[in-house]
Design a protein around this motif. Structure first.
Motif, PDB file in Angstrom:
ATOM      1  N   TYR A  20       0.826  -1.201   0.000  1.00 16.19           N
ATOM      2  CA  TYR A  20       0.000   0.000   0.000  1.00 16.19           C
ATOM      3  C   TYR A  20       0.865   1.257   0.000  1.00 16.19           C
ATOM      4  O   TYR A  20       1.888   1.314   0.682  1.00 16.19           O
ATOM      5  CB  TYR A  20      -0.913   0.025   1.238  1.00 16.19           C
ATOM      6  CG  TYR A  20      -1.911  -1.092   1.240  1.00 16.19           C
ATOM      7  CD1 TYR A  20      -3.166  -0.927   0.675  1.00 16.19           C
ATOM      8  CD2 TYR A  20      -1.601  -2.336   1.789  1.00 16.19           C
ATOM      9  CE1 TYR A  20      -4.090  -1.954   0.659  1.00 16.19           C
ATOM     10  CE2 TYR A  20      -2.513  -3.373   1.773  1.00 16.19           C
ATOM     11  CZ  TYR A  20      -3.757  -3.177   1.205  1.00 16.19           C
ATOM     12  OH  TYR A  20      -4.662  -4.201   1.188  1.00 16.19           O
ATOM     13  N   LYS A  34      -5.558   9.095   0.608  1.00 19.10           N
ATOM     14  CA  LYS A  34      -5.916   8.334  -0.583  1.00 19.10           C
ATOM     15  C   LYS A  34      -4.852   7.249  -0.738  1.00 19.10           C
ATOM     16  O   LYS A  34      -3.661   7.511  -0.584  1.00 19.10           O
ATOM     17  CB  LYS A  34      -5.960   9.232  -1.817  1.00 19.10           C
ATOM     18  CG  LYS A  34      -6.552   8.520  -3.013  1.00 19.10           C
ATOM     19  CD  LYS A  34      -6.991   9.491  -4.065  1.00 19.10           C
ATOM     20  CE  LYS A  34      -7.690   8.690  -5.156  1.00 19.10           C
ATOM     21  NZ  LYS A  34      -8.325   9.514  -6.124  1.00 19.10           N
ATOM     22  N   THR A  36      -3.275   3.586  -2.784  1.00 19.26           N
ATOM     23  CA  THR A  36      -3.201   2.656  -3.906  1.00 19.26           C
ATOM     24  C   THR A  36      -2.612   1.371  -3.358  1.00 19.26           C
ATOM     25  O   THR A  36      -1.840   1.383  -2.401  1.00 19.26           O
ATOM     26  CB  THR A  36      -2.316   3.182  -5.064  1.00 19.26           C
ATOM     27  OG1 THR A  36      -1.005   3.394  -4.566  1.00 19.26           O
ATOM     28  CG2 THR A  36      -2.860   4.459  -5.640  1.00 19.26           C
ATOM     29  N   THR A  38      -0.691  -2.258  -4.659  1.00 17.25           N
ATOM     30  CA  THR A  38      -0.089  -3.035  -5.729  1.00 17.25           C
ATOM     31  C   THR A  38      -0.221  -4.497  -5.341  1.00 17.25           C
ATOM     32  O   THR A  38       0.185  -4.905  -4.254  1.00 17.25           O
ATOM     33  CB  THR A  38       1.389  -2.650  -5.942  1.00 17.25           C
ATOM     34  OG1 THR A  38       1.433  -1.258  -6.248  1.00 17.25           O
ATOM     35  CG2 THR A  38       2.004  -3.445  -7.078  1.00 17.25           C
ATOM     36  N   THR A  43      -1.673  -2.296 -10.136  1.00 16.37           N
ATOM     37  CA  THR A  43      -1.938  -1.236  -9.168  1.00 16.37           C
ATOM     38  C   THR A  43      -3.407  -0.844  -9.231  1.00 16.37           C
ATOM     39  O   THR A  43      -3.965  -0.648 -10.305  1.00 16.37           O
ATOM     40  CB  THR A  43      -1.051  -0.009  -9.460  1.00 16.37           C
ATOM     41  OG1 THR A  43       0.322  -0.418  -9.386  1.00 16.37           O
ATOM     42  CG2 THR A  43      -1.290   1.088  -8.454  1.00 16.37           C
ATOM     43  N   HIS A  45      -6.286   1.834  -7.491  1.00 14.30           N
ATOM     44  CA  HIS A  45      -6.402   3.109  -6.792  1.00 14.30           C
ATOM     45  C   HIS A  45      -7.696   3.178  -6.004  1.00 14.30           C
ATOM     46  O   HIS A  45      -8.757   2.834  -6.523  1.00 14.30           O
ATOM     47  CB  HIS A  45      -6.365   4.273  -7.792  1.00 14.30           C
ATOM     48  CG  HIS A  45      -5.125   4.289  -8.616  1.00 14.30           C
ATOM     49  ND1 HIS A  45      -3.946   4.840  -8.177  1.00 14.30           N
ATOM     50  CD2 HIS A  45      -4.860   3.790  -9.848  1.00 14.30           C
ATOM     51  CE1 HIS A  45      -3.019   4.701  -9.108  1.00 14.30           C
ATOM     52  NE2 HIS A  45      -3.547   4.047 -10.131  1.00 14.30           N
ATOM     53  N   ALA A  60      -8.908   0.954  -1.231  1.00  6.94           N
ATOM     54  CA  ALA A  60      -8.068   0.485  -2.342  1.00  6.94           C
ATOM     55  C   ALA A  60      -8.146  -1.034  -2.469  1.00  6.94           C
ATOM     56  O   ALA A  60      -8.238  -1.572  -3.581  1.00  6.94           O
ATOM     57  CB  ALA A  60      -6.619   0.936  -2.141  1.00  6.94           C
TER      58      ALA A  60
END
Length: 172
Positions: A20, A34, A36, A38, A43, A45, A60
């Motif tokens: 994250y 905010k 994202t 992986t 990835t 969002h 996310a």
């Protein structure tokens, strides 16, 4: 919940654990986050800013799970593992709750000899019934029914107008 499910998916499928990255914006007295995530080289969002770091990471992870769940289980390993973790049952329940509908109701029938039972399950949601593939356990039969229902609801334009199904960007 979503972070746990994504981590479990990674562990079951021998992928690297999710990673994250969060950004912070706004004043110190009212920060917004905010995130994202992986996962397996992709990835995802988070759809919006959240008031806490934890909420942003969960958002996310929810987007990642929703996008991965749209990939048919016969095609992608991750979708098969999502089925094993029960994500489809959770997605159906969340969708019903957010739409103000009664929760999904599962009906399971056992057949076959006692030493080798076969379970067939169906799930009813918003007056619609979906039957899943038969399985060796009641739990898996219910998961199969949930996966069938979720796939049908995602593919049917008529049903998606009746039920607010989350799209791959995380919005309704």
């Amino acid at each position: 919940m979503y972070k746990n499910q994504l981590q479990e998916l990674a562990q079951r499928s021998c992928f690297s654990l999710p990673s994250y990255v969060c950004t912070r914006e706004g004043p110190d007295h009212a920060p917004r986050f905010k995130a994202t995530v992986t996962f397996n080289g992709e990835t995802f969002h988070g759809p919006t800013c959240c008031t806490t770091l934890r909420q942003a990471e969960h958002a996310a992870a929810e987007v990642a799970l929703a996008r991965l769940s749209t990939r048919g289980p016969s095609t992608y390993l991750t979708a098969r593992v999502l089925d094993e973790t029960g994500v489809y049952k959770n997605l159906l329940q969340e969708t019903a709750h957010r739409a103000g509908l009664k929760l999904p109701v599962y009906t399971t029938v056992r057949s076959g000899p006692g030493h080798s039972p076969v379970f067939a399950s169906s799930v009813e949601l918003a007056g619609l019934s979906f039957a899943g593939d038969a399985a060796r356990t009641k739990k898996q039969a219910e998961k199969n029914a949930a996966m069938t229902a979720w796939s049908a609801l995602k593919q049917s334009k008529q049903l998606t107008t009746a039920l607010p199904i989350r799209n791959t960007t995380g919005s309704w």
